[in-house]
Enzyme design. Sequence first.
Site, PDB file in Angstrom:
ATOM      1  N   LYS A  86      -2.706  -2.282  -2.848  1.00  0.00           N
ATOM      2  CA  LYS A  86      -3.722  -1.414  -2.240  1.00  0.00           C
ATOM      3  C   LYS A  86      -3.379   0.007  -2.653  1.00  0.00           C
ATOM      4  O   LYS A  86      -2.361   0.570  -2.224  1.00  0.00           O
ATOM      5  CB  LYS A  86      -3.725  -1.571  -0.720  1.00  0.00           C
ATOM      6  CG  LYS A  86      -4.725  -0.647  -0.024  1.00  0.00           C
ATOM      7  CD  LYS A  86      -5.110  -1.151   1.352  1.00  0.00           C
ATOM      8  CE  LYS A  86      -6.016  -0.163   2.067  1.00  0.00           C
ATOM      9  NZ  LYS A  86      -6.664  -0.748   3.245  1.00  0.00           N
ATOM     10  N   GLU A 125       0.827  -1.217   0.000  1.00  0.00           N
ATOM     11  CA  GLU A 125       0.000   0.000   0.000  1.00  0.00           C
ATOM     12  C   GLU A 125       0.857   1.261   0.000  1.00  0.00           C
ATOM     13  O   GLU A 125       1.351   1.680   1.043  1.00  0.00           O
ATOM     14  CB  GLU A 125      -0.912   0.021   1.237  1.00  0.00           C
ATOM     15  CG  GLU A 125      -1.781   1.286   1.287  1.00  0.00           C
ATOM     16  CD  GLU A 125      -2.657   1.384   2.538  1.00  0.00           C
ATOM     17  OE1 GLU A 125      -2.418   0.638   3.508  1.00  0.00           O
ATOM     18  OE2 GLU A 125      -3.564   2.220   2.543  1.00  0.00           O
TER      19      GLU A 125
HETATM   20  P1  13P Z   1      -9.080   4.144   4.855  1.00  0.00           P
HETATM   21  O1  13P Z   1     -10.001   3.438   3.883  1.00  0.00           O
HETATM   22  O2  13P Z   1      -9.798   4.719   6.027  1.00  0.00           O
HETATM   23  O3  13P Z   1      -8.152   5.077   4.154  1.00  0.00           O
HETATM   24  O4  13P Z   1      -8.169   3.009   5.510  1.00  0.00           O
HETATM   25  C1  13P Z   1      -7.678   1.995   4.739  1.00  0.00           C
HETATM   26  C2  13P Z   1      -6.390   1.519   5.283  1.00  0.00           C
HETATM   27  O5  13P Z   1      -6.269   0.403   5.713  1.00  0.00           O
HETATM   28  C3  13P Z   1      -5.233   2.437   5.250  1.00  0.00           C
HETATM   29  O6  13P Z   1      -4.063   1.727   5.480  1.00  0.00           O
END
Ligand code: 13P
Length: 335
Positions: free
Chosen positions: A219, A177
Amino acid sequence: MSIEQLAETALAMVAPGKGIIAIDESTGTIAKRFAGVGIENTEENRRAYRELLLSTPKLNEYISGAILFDETIRQKTKDGVPFAKFMADNGMIPGIKVDKGTHALAGFPGELVTEGLDGLRARLEEYYKLGARFAKWRAVINIGDDVPSGTCIEANAHALARYAALCQEQGLVPMVEPEVLMDGNHDIETCYEVTEVTLRALFDALYNQNVALEGTILKASMVLPGKDCDEQASVDEVAEATLMCLKSAVPAILPGIVFLSGGQSDDDATAHLDAMNRLGPNPWPLSFSYGRAMQSAALKLWSQDLAGNYGAAQATVYERAKANGLAALGQWTRG
Ligand code: 13P
């Protein structure tokens, strides 16, 4: 662990019409969410809240898995079933956040690097034994004056790739991510450029570290104007820019991409995902791994009457899961 098994898990995470609920807030982050609605930040309240979310009736119709926090994966339902087992028994894949959060990047004021590689192999081995089958590591890229630097992008890409290689060695699918933040007044074009260069650096680093993309999930953040930008974008503009950016930087062999919500409203997060899927067919399944956009309504309701609103809060979780599951198929209708 074979690549085939990792690939099977990765594909199950993005099964048609299903996505991930991110409930992996660190103790510090959940403290902020609880404070926002007046809930005391105790271990029992955190446990009870995560149980409310995970035990939402029929959640597995639209949810393939959930990302847990270190504390949560060691907790149990009130009936004494470990959360990871409860999830597996109910057809959902347990995941675990394994990064140790963001820290100031030395020499680069205003920029962050995610830590947590030291001792990671042993932690992953334990998480696998506790039932986790995928893991998450979040890097944060800020947009601002002369920011991000190439050094920040490289440092975060390198850490994500080291983490991903360790995950696959230990039998866990890495969810990588790199979040480009919505904070700031930058325009959508700037977000596009930063996201593209960030993704290119990430996939370069994954290649260098011998990470098998067949067993990896991205992600991603969507391509959006900054929150304080005067010129906001339409749903279609966001969908088109995000898709173009992903197509230019993400290999087609990846089993799937899930999005974070990042501070978008519940409806926007769903509408953007839906629009991208309507523009398909795309090279990969596009689904969700929302935290706030899955939970905000439920947390607010629950906070108003912990016992009395339990069922109503779960109903909103189911509604959010259903809306996002339909958006993952491009079949959502507003309202
Ligand atoms: P949000 O969808 O609230 O941005 O959180 C997702 C997440 O896991 C961020 O690491």
